[in-house]
Design an enzyme around this catalytic site. Structure first.
Site, mmCIF file in Angstrom:
data_model
loop_
_atom_site.group_PDB
_atom_site.id
_atom_site.type_symbol
_atom_site.label_atom_id
_atom_site.label_comp_id
_atom_site.label_asym_id
_atom_site.label_seq_id
_atom_site.Cartn_x
_atom_site.Cartn_y
_atom_site.Cartn_z
ATOM 1 N N PRO A 55 -1.120 1.192 1.153
ATOM 2 C CA PRO A 55 -2.159 0.777 1.139
ATOM 3 C C PRO A 55 -2.891 0.337 2.349
ATOM 4 O O PRO A 55 -2.165 -0.161 3.233
ATOM 5 C CB PRO A 55 -2.008 -0.257 0.110
ATOM 6 C CG PRO A 55 -0.766 -0.278 -0.306
ATOM 7 C CD PRO A 55 0.108 0.770 0.338
ATOM 8 N N GLU A 56 -3.914 1.004 2.669
ATOM 9 C CA GLU A 56 -4.713 0.678 3.825
ATOM 10 C C GLU A 56 -5.533 -0.435 3.649
ATOM 11 O O GLU A 56 -5.673 -1.180 2.909
ATOM 12 C CB GLU A 56 -5.417 2.089 4.617
ATOM 13 C CG GLU A 56 -4.477 3.225 4.738
ATOM 14 C CD GLU A 56 -4.620 4.253 5.442
ATOM 15 O OE1 GLU A 56 -5.790 4.083 6.315
ATOM 16 O OE2 GLU A 56 -4.132 5.118 5.486
#
Length: 270
Positions: free
Chosen positions: A2-3
């Protein structure tokens, strides 16, 4: 992994269910995450009211008067809002239960995430030395230009350095560089102020668009509501190596930079 947009999407999704509520219970089913969940965490957190849910880089901070819980989703982690009585699924390691029996459930198949405690005023070593937030006024083309002088590293690696700016991960670095017309393998120190100004603007644009659409659909990522993001439908280059450029039609090139897949267009980026 997840960014920043995925983490911000999660923050926005869970905050309404946590802010202003008192934590009644912390259930720890598996403490062996990237770092062990502190044994003292339930005692410190239970009975505390969550004043705010904040994000710093890719970390979530649940702040109370007694301190803050620092959560990182790792490579495959997610937070879901569920009823406290709902049976846990496989890899549901932590439950943060509110006074109204709403539960914030942390799932992490690979256990690379973390859940730590910060005393009031403490700056955790994980947060020290971080650059500005990319959507803040502090992040500008001028900052990139002056910080890049004399650097031979590729510009893509430069903007992914959390000491320069936080949260510009692989997906969004690829996309922003394409929109700015900059080859990802160009030396950071050889890019002009005007082009860095354009790049900073494109970074903000790409991240804002991804946040508005709920992040990018990845195999493991779901938002706080359990639904995947939809920004992947608009990707220009990431994951499209060998496909035709959406802008000029030429075949997109794929290389490795800093152990990361990097896709770019030889015609549109220079």
């Amino acid at each position: 992994m997840p960014e920043l947009p995925e983490v911000e999407t999660t923050r926005r999704g869970v905050a309404p269910y946590c802010e202003g509520r008192v934590v009644s219970e912390l259930r720890v089913r598996e403490s062996r995450l990237r770092w062990p969940v502190p044994d003292s965490l339930p005692a410190k957190l239970c009975g505390q009211r969550i004043a705010s849910v904040e994000r710093r880089a890719k970390y979530l901070l649940f702040r109370t008067q007694a301190g803050a819980v620092l959560i990182h989703l790792g490579m495959s982690g997610s937070l879901r809002v569920v009823p406290a009585a709902e049976p846990p699924r496989k890899h549901d390691h932590l439950d943060l239960v509110m006074e109204d029996q709403v539960c914030l459930r942390f799932n992490d198949p690979r256990r690379f995430g973390s859940c730590l405690w910060l005393e009031p005023g403490e700056i955790h070593p994980l947060l020290e030395g971080l650059g500005p937030e990319p959507l803040s006024e502090a992040f500008t083309g001028e900052l990139l230009y002056w910080r890049s002088r004399g650097r031979r590293a590729a510009v893509k690696q430069f903007i992914m350095d959390g000491r320069i700016v936080v949260g510009v991960g692989n997906i969004y670095a690829n996309e922003a560089l394409f929109l700015a017309g900059i080859r990802p393998d160009r030396a950071a120190g050889r890019i002009s102020l005007a082009r860095y100004t354009a790049l900073a603007e494109r970074v903000k644009l790409v991240l804002t668009s991804a946040i508005d659409q709920g992040g990018t659909t990845l195999r493991d990522f779901v938002g706080g509501d359990g639904k995947p993001g939809y920004f992947a439908q608009q990707l220009f280059v990431y994951g499209r190596g060998g496909a035709p450029c959406k802008q000029c039609g030429k075949k997109l090139q794929e290389v490795r930079l800093g152990q990361r897949n990097t896709v770019y267009c030889v015609a549109c980026q220079r």
